[in-house]
Design a protein around this motif. Structure first.
Motif, short mmCIF file in Angstrom:
data_model
loop_
_atom_site.label_atom_id
_atom_site.label_comp_id
_atom_site.label_asym_id
_atom_site.label_seq_id
_atom_site.Cartn_x
_atom_site.Cartn_y
_atom_site.Cartn_z
N SER A 197 0.84 -1.20 0.00
CA SER A 197 0.00 0.00 0.00
C SER A 197 0.87 1.25 0.00
O SER A 197 1.96 1.27 0.60
CB SER A 197 -0.91 0.01 1.23
N TYR A 198 0.36 2.28 -0.66
CA TYR A 198 1.08 3.56 -0.77
C TYR A 198 0.11 4.69 -0.45
O TYR A 198 -1.07 4.64 -0.79
CB TYR A 198 1.68 3.73 -2.16
N VAL A 199 0.62 5.72 0.22
CA VAL A 199 -0.19 6.86 0.64
C VAL A 199 0.45 8.13 0.13
O VAL A 199 1.68 8.30 0.21
CB VAL A 199 -0.32 6.92 2.17
N SER A 200 -0.38 9.03 -0.42
CA SER A 200 0.12 10.34 -0.84
C SER A 200 -0.17 11.36 0.24
O SER A 200 -1.28 11.42 0.79
CB SER A 200 -0.54 10.77 -2.16
N HIS A 201 0.83 12.16 0.58
CA HIS A 201 0.66 13.27 1.51
C HIS A 201 0.80 14.55 0.70
O HIS A 201 1.77 14.74 -0.03
CB HIS A 201 1.72 13.21 2.61
N ILE A 202 -0.19 15.44 0.83
CA ILE A 202 -0.24 16.67 0.05
C ILE A 202 0.08 17.86 0.95
O ILE A 202 -0.45 17.96 2.07
CB ILE A 202 -1.62 16.85 -0.61
N TYR A 203 0.96 18.73 0.45
CA TYR A 203 1.41 19.87 1.24
C TYR A 203 1.13 21.17 0.48
O TYR A 203 1.19 21.21 -0.75
CB TYR A 203 2.91 19.78 1.53
N ASP A 204 0.83 22.22 1.23
CA ASP A 204 0.69 23.57 0.68
C ASP A 204 1.66 24.46 1.48
O ASP A 204 1.52 24.60 2.69
CB ASP A 204 -0.74 24.07 0.83
N HIS A 205 2.66 25.00 0.79
CA HIS A 205 3.73 25.75 1.47
C HIS A 205 4.42 24.90 2.52
O HIS A 205 4.86 25.41 3.56
CB HIS A 205 3.18 27.02 2.12
N GLY A 206 4.51 23.60 2.28
CA GLY A 206 5.20 22.72 3.21
C GLY A 206 4.36 22.23 4.36
O GLY A 206 4.82 21.42 5.17
N THR A 207 3.08 22.69 4.46
CA THR A 207 2.19 22.25 5.53
C THR A 207 1.17 21.27 4.95
O THR A 207 0.55 21.55 3.91
CB THR A 207 1.45 23.44 6.15
N GLU A 208 1.01 20.11 5.59
CA GLU A 208 0.11 19.09 5.04
C GLU A 208 -1.34 19.58 5.08
O GLU A 208 -1.79 20.16 6.07
CB GLU A 208 0.25 17.78 5.81
N VAL A 209 -2.03 19.35 3.95
CA VAL A 209 -3.46 19.71 3.83
C VAL A 209 -4.24 18.45 3.51
O VAL A 209 -3.70 17.47 3.00
CB VAL A 209 -3.68 20.78 2.74
N PHE A 210 -5.56 18.48 3.83
CA PHE A 210 -6.38 17.29 3.69
C PHE A 210 -7.61 17.52 2.82
O PHE A 210 -8.52 16.69 2.79
CB PHE A 210 -6.79 16.78 5.08
N ASN A 211 -7.62 18.66 2.09
CA ASN A 211 -8.77 18.98 1.24
C ASN A 211 -8.45 18.80 -0.24
O ASN A 211 -9.14 19.30 -1.11
CB ASN A 211 -9.25 20.41 1.49
N GLN A 212 -7.36 18.09 -0.53
CA GLN A 212 -6.95 17.83 -1.91
C GLN A 212 -6.84 16.33 -2.11
O GLN A 212 -6.66 15.55 -1.16
CB GLN A 212 -5.60 18.50 -2.23
N SER A 213 -6.94 15.91 -3.38
CA SER A 213 -6.85 14.49 -3.70
C SER A 213 -5.99 14.28 -4.93
O SER A 213 -5.69 15.22 -5.67
CB SER A 213 -8.25 13.89 -3.93
#
Length: 383
Positions: free
Chosen positions: A302-318
């Motif tokens: 299994s693999y997980v993508s972590h999304i960052y905005d300006h280096g801070t993780e966000v959870f409203n993107q896919s």
């Protein structure tokens, strides 16, 4: 009245002599071309006040020479003929590799007829210094030269100071020989290394003007992550984007530049990312994929993508996921068996021919398809 040779030689060495190294020792010597005609082997005459011997190694004008003739001695000087070493060969004794400077020729001189004789095609004559290491050379011993395998078919030790090897073409052993670096049987005693470098922010990322972001870079060897790798970073335009040697990037002016990361001790292993400097307040997304870098035949991970905005993780993107072979071939040597939001399951194919090949898992930001990142997954046989 005869003038003494000693003062004359001292004068010429002082006024016309050139600095050489004879077996690593600094000396002054008089050097001249051995012939007026251009030859395949660069031959020169050397005269020095210090002793010369057949087989001496002479370093002259950034080139290495082998003293090949019987040395002529008189009361005050020595004179000899030397040939430029035109090849280096590596000999491997049970994992102990030694390199030697040699004179390699496909022609030889006949003392009976006084003529140059061409050797049969695929045969060469190798001249090298007679020393404690080269005395260990044996018949049928293999070596590489210009990415071609040879083996020793004859050894002539009759000339003091020099060993002459008669050699013929031999077959290449792709399982054990390091053909690229001309080392026979290298992988019989060493582990073959396959290095890779990966920038996890993808191929394009953004950095705010007058602000910094940290590049997320990993290095692997045979698919296993290297702890604390030494990496060199280079900006294509430091007036737009600067980077320090810890991978911290700063936006200097609005525009675009590329940052290249290289393994410091393996500079051909590199990865590049395009960075765009944008005004502060702009969303700057990046993606990192977390998961196993190695998959065995038929197994899943299994693999997980972590999304960052300006280096801070966000959870409203896919992200959307895709899979391909690293070498671009088809069919794909694996498959995505499940995908839920920012998580995905990848299964390696069952083909044994996939061993030592790799898949590339790509995550693409749905809201901005220019933001992508990739993860290389090495494939290994189960047994």
């Amino acid at each position: 009245m005869t003038r003494s040779l000693g003062p004359m030689l001292d004068f010429f060495l002082r006024e016309k002599g050139e600095l050489v190294h004879i077996n690593g020792m600094r000396q002054l010597a008089l050097i001249q071309d051995a012939t007026n005609t251009i030859q395949m082997t660069d031959e020169k005459i050397i005269r020095a006040a210090t002793p010369l011997h057949t087989g001496d190694i002479v370093d002259y004008r950034d080139e290495r020479y082998l003293t090949t003739s019987q040395v002529d001695r008189n009361e005050k000087s020595c004179r000899g003929r030397m040939k430029k070493c035109n090849q280096r060969l590596a000999l491997n004794w049970n994992g102990q590799v030694e390199w030697f400077d040699t004179v390699v020729e496909a022609r030889t001189f006949s003392t009976e007829t006084g003529k140059v004789i061409s050797m049969p095609e695929g045969n060469i004559m190798v001249s090298l210094q007679d020393n404690a290491d080269t005395r260990g050379i044996t018949l049928s011993q293999r070596f590489y030269m210009t990415h071609q395998s040879f083996k020793v078919t004859g050894i002539d030790r009759t000339m003091n100071g020099i060993i002459l090897l008669s050699c013929t073409l031999d077959s290449i052993n792709t399982a054990y020989d390091d053909v690229e670096n001309n080392i026979v049987d290298r992988w019989k005693y060493e582990i073959a290394h396959t290095y890779a470098l990966h920038i996890h922010q993808g191929t394009i990322a953004h950095v705010p003007l007058n602000e910094t972001i940290q590049l997320n870079v990993t290095a692997t060897d045979n698919g296993n992550e290297i702890a604390n790798p030494t990496i060199t970073y280079i900006s294509s335009d430091p007036s737009v984007i600067s980077v320090d040697q810890q991978g911290q990037v700063m936006g200097i002016a609005l525009g675009q530049a590329s940052i290249t990361a290289k393994l410091t001790y393996h500079l051909t292993v590199r990865s590049t990312i395009e960075l765009r400097v944008v005004k502060t307040g702009t969303h700057i997304y990046s993606i990192a994929i977390i998961g196993n870098s190695v998959l065995k035949t038929g197994q899943s991970a299994s693999y997980v993508s972590h999304i960052y905005d300006h280096g801070t993780e966000v959870f409203n993107q896919s992200v959307e996921w895709s899979l391909r072979n690293q070498d671009g071939s088809t069919p794909i040597m694996g498959s995505i068996t499940a995908s839920a939001g920012n998580c995905v399951t990848v299964k390696a194919g069952s083909s044994s021919g996939a061993d030592n090949k790799a898949l590339v898992l790509t995550a693409t930001l749905v809201s901005d398809p220019s933001i992508t990142t990739e993860k290389n997954i090495s494939l290994k046989n189960l047994f």
